[in-house]
Enzyme design. Structure first.
Site, short mmCIF file in Angstrom:
data_model
loop_
_atom_site.label_atom_id
_atom_site.label_comp_id
_atom_site.label_asym_id
_atom_site.label_seq_id
_atom_site.Cartn_x
_atom_site.Cartn_y
_atom_site.Cartn_z
N ARG A 22 0.87 -1.18 0.00
CA ARG A 22 0.00 0.00 0.00
C ARG A 22 0.90 1.23 0.00
O ARG A 22 1.79 1.36 0.83
CB ARG A 22 -0.89 -0.02 1.26
CG ARG A 22 -1.80 1.19 1.44
CD ARG A 22 -2.84 1.26 0.34
NE ARG A 22 -3.96 2.11 0.69
CZ ARG A 22 -3.98 3.43 0.63
NH1 ARG A 22 -2.87 4.09 0.25
NH2 ARG A 22 -5.06 4.10 0.95
N GLU A 30 -11.49 4.11 -4.87
CA GLU A 30 -11.70 2.67 -4.94
C GLU A 30 -12.12 2.27 -6.36
O GLU A 30 -12.62 3.10 -7.13
CB GLU A 30 -12.76 2.24 -3.94
CG GLU A 30 -12.40 2.52 -2.49
CD GLU A 30 -11.19 1.73 -2.03
OE1 GLU A 30 -10.99 0.60 -2.48
OE2 GLU A 30 -10.43 2.26 -1.20
N ARG A 75 -0.97 -5.39 5.24
CA ARG A 75 -0.22 -5.06 4.03
C ARG A 75 1.04 -4.25 4.35
O ARG A 75 1.07 -3.47 5.31
CB ARG A 75 -1.08 -4.27 3.06
CG ARG A 75 -2.19 -5.04 2.42
CD ARG A 75 -3.04 -4.16 1.51
NE ARG A 75 -3.68 -3.07 2.25
CZ ARG A 75 -4.53 -2.21 1.71
NH1 ARG A 75 -4.82 -2.29 0.42
NH2 ARG A 75 -5.08 -1.26 2.44
#
Length: 210
Positions: A22, A30, A75
């Site tokens: 990320r 999104e 992440r």
């Protein structure tokens, strides 16, 4: 540091050697988020950012990322550069494809964002909702919706379909996308349901193009 050929998961997340990364300090719309262009027409701004990012990274590979932290999905959060040294985050913000997320960046990309806004680059040519606000509003709407209004299919109320293509690609589909209704989930083949796009991305699935 992680270095390798990057696969784009969405506008602010890539995968290198099986690790989801990320981008630190920025936020992109999104994949299912809709924005309005200069003429007031709706378009999938998240998908547009992902496609532009893929083309950008392809021109100078490999991509390298320095570790900053782990997010709540587990992440790898990092600062990333192309092989030619161009900052991925700076490029995205400068072209109006992502926003400076001051909560995490401390305003590191504020000047680039101001310039992109004044030049009406990317999303700034029209109107849009900040990605973090769009996600919060979407989650609130989902919680507030009566159960009778939610689709009957799904696993435990999770509606995002994690499909494995004939080529072995892991692709997720959200309600409203072109192939959602005809995508069947077979857990025996490694396919699964997800409750959020973040969950799907952290598990290694990428969004469907349409």
């Amino acid at each position: 540091m992680l270095t390798g050929k990057a696969s784009v998961v969405d506008g602010d997340t890539i995968e290198i050697r099986g690790e989801s990364i990320r981008f630190n300090g920025i936020d992109a719309p999104e994949s299912t988020q809709l924005c309005l262009d200069a003429k007031g027409k709706q378009y999938r701004c998240g998908s547009a950012t992902a496609k532009a990012l893929a083309a950008f990274l392809e021109k100078s590979s490999p991509t390298s990322c320095d570790f900053v932290d782990r997010d709540r999905y587990g992440r790898y959060v990092g600062n990333c550069w192309r092989a030619d040294g161009t900052s991925v985050q700076e490029w995205l913000v400068a072209h109006g494809l992502a926003l400076d997320w001051e909560r995490y960046s401390g305003g590191a990309y504020a000047k680039l964002q101001q310039k992109a806004r004044s030049q009406k680059s990317g999303m700034w040519s029209g109107t849009f909702e900040n990605p973090w606000e769009w996600r919060a509003n979407k989650q609130t709407s989902a919680v507030a919706a009566p159960i009778a209004q939610l689709p009957a299919e799904g696993n435990g109320g999770c509606l995002i379909k994690g499909n494995v293509s004939a080529k072995g690609e892991r692709i997720y589909h959200v309600p409203g996308q072109e192939h959602y209704s005809r995508t069947a989930i077979s857990e025996s083949k490694g396919e699964r349901w997800f409750c959020t796009e973040g969950e799907a991305a952290s598990a290694g699935w990428r969004p469907a193009a349409r």
